[in-house]
Design an enzyme around this catalytic site. Sequence first.
Site, PDB file in Angstrom:
ATOM      1  CE  LYS A  79      -3.857   1.930   2.768  1.00  0.00           C
ATOM      2  NZ  LYS A  79      -4.635   1.753   4.001  1.00  0.00           N
ATOM      3  CB  SER A 154      -7.958   3.701   3.309  1.00  0.00           C
ATOM      4  OG  SER A 154      -7.131   3.073   4.226  1.00  0.00           O
ATOM      5  CB  SER A 178      -8.140   0.974   6.220  1.00  0.00           C
ATOM      6  OG  SER A 178      -8.879   2.171   6.302  1.00  0.00           O
TER       7      SER A 178
END
Lengths: 484, 97
Positions: A79, A154, A178
């Site tokens: 990420k 997210s 997330s």
Amino acid sequence: MSTPRLSITQMQADLQAKRYSSEELVKQSYSTIQAASKLGPVFLSQRQTAALADAKASDARRRDGKTLSPLDGIPVAVKDNIVMRGEPCTCASMILRNFTSPYDSDAVGRLKAAGAVIVGKTNLDEFAMGSSNENSAFGCPSNPWDVQRVPGGSSGGSAVAVGSGMVPLSLGSDTGGSVRLPASFCGTVGVKPTYGRVSRYGLVAFASSLDQIGPLSWWVEDSALLLQTLAGHDKRDSTCAAVPVPNYTANLKQNLAGKRFGVPKEYIGDGINDEVRRNFEASLKTLEKLGAKRVEVSLPHTQHAVACYYILASAEASANLSRFDGIRYTERSKTAKTLKEVYLQSRGEGFGAEVKRRIMLGTFVLSSGYYDAYYAKGQRVRTLLRRDFQDAFGNCDFIATPTAPFTAFKKNEKIDDPLQMYLSDIFTTSVNLAGLPALSVPSGFDAQGLPFGLQLIGKAFDEATLFSVAYQFEQTTALRGRLP
Amino acid sequence: MKISREEVLRVAALAHLKIEDAEIDVYTAKFNGILSHIEKLNALKTDNVPPTTGGLLETATPMRDDVCQPSLPVDEALRNAPARLAGFLLVPKVVDS
């Protein structure tokens, strides 16, 4: 006709048997990424040349009998709020669009030491603030099961990368859900470890008392293998626990007879979506079939978790994001003349609307005159939520809930109503507030073919129980052969 | 409680965020929407409940020995800076002459 997805263990066996090389595995990863343009911006940066060199090095180690770990030669996505030396780290924000990290996070350092091949950095909601990935400054990737829908956030990019078969493993971060929410929406496994289990060194901080890096994978065992690599003490993160790391894959098949799972009565009240409820009840029956015993528990302060989370997380975020000021490593406004203008304009221009909203909310609740009513209050409510879990765990070994109140929603459906968006996190946020570990495992599909997730919440540092329950659930439900 | 436009501007100034005139009313409305949800916490009695300040383990901050370790070379540390000069960050003048 889709072929079943391989597990890491199967890939290692194939690599050992020379059915293919790590170089071929990584090349295939990139072709899958390139062929999936309909999924939009899943990756924000890719490192093909470097990754192929890493893969060749892995193949050479294997030939010399020096394979480093079960992850050696395996493609992984990271990420884009977790730093890697020499690579961009944009946090999906304009303010960091040109930032290249001079150092490795602890997590990336561990992946490298294990021989894993990092293929690129994945898209996310800006600074990890969001539940759909629509808050990225660089576009929103699509859910592999329905491209009109969001992947969740997210860690949307990381979930799509695994869900669509680009990579078998990815890293996400989880502050209020997330990792677990996009895992649920995209039909993958996602884990938020106990707070302090994995070092936050090199994870761009959103809310320092809530953030954790966590694995996403197609198979439960693969998340266990990845957490095995990530977990452990790091002196560079003073909140990182020096608690020994057990073997997460040793007892995946252990008998669940005698294990009790708590079902919080507040989580299955009237407001829950019918399809989610039916799938959840079916999942609970599966757990009983596996030998575990259902007990009702109560988490009486559940309804206050989202409010408590948004106060505390925004307050911490407002402090953490004050470093992005146009001075040291971010974009500086071209029209600013005074120092004050550098701050005001660089931040005003560089941050997206949701990030600015949360910074303002955080600043407000910390400001003089409001601190006691909001922030100090939020800290006390956090204690109440923590106590709820402590009490519940007096009667059970793990807790089961749906991961999300719904399946993946359509793009733009919730973007104009921040509060509606925040309510996506209703089952996940209290876990971060309590610092406990939780895992989302795919549990079925709705009438439109969209994935459901079952969330398992554990006692502190008891990820091993979560993995063994989830593994057996996965094997029994046999859902993993269905591909988007 | 409802937050006024002026209050929103005050908070934005505290947070060093420039909000365009056209956006202020939108921010104020959304802000108020979020606040009305958050205010439900006031209904909870928390008089004798201690605050939770940290992540999980209530331990003292660990200290390390005061031994020099190699750190990032200046050149690398400043590479992302928008403006630099001779190994320093270049910023607008802070003190009026």
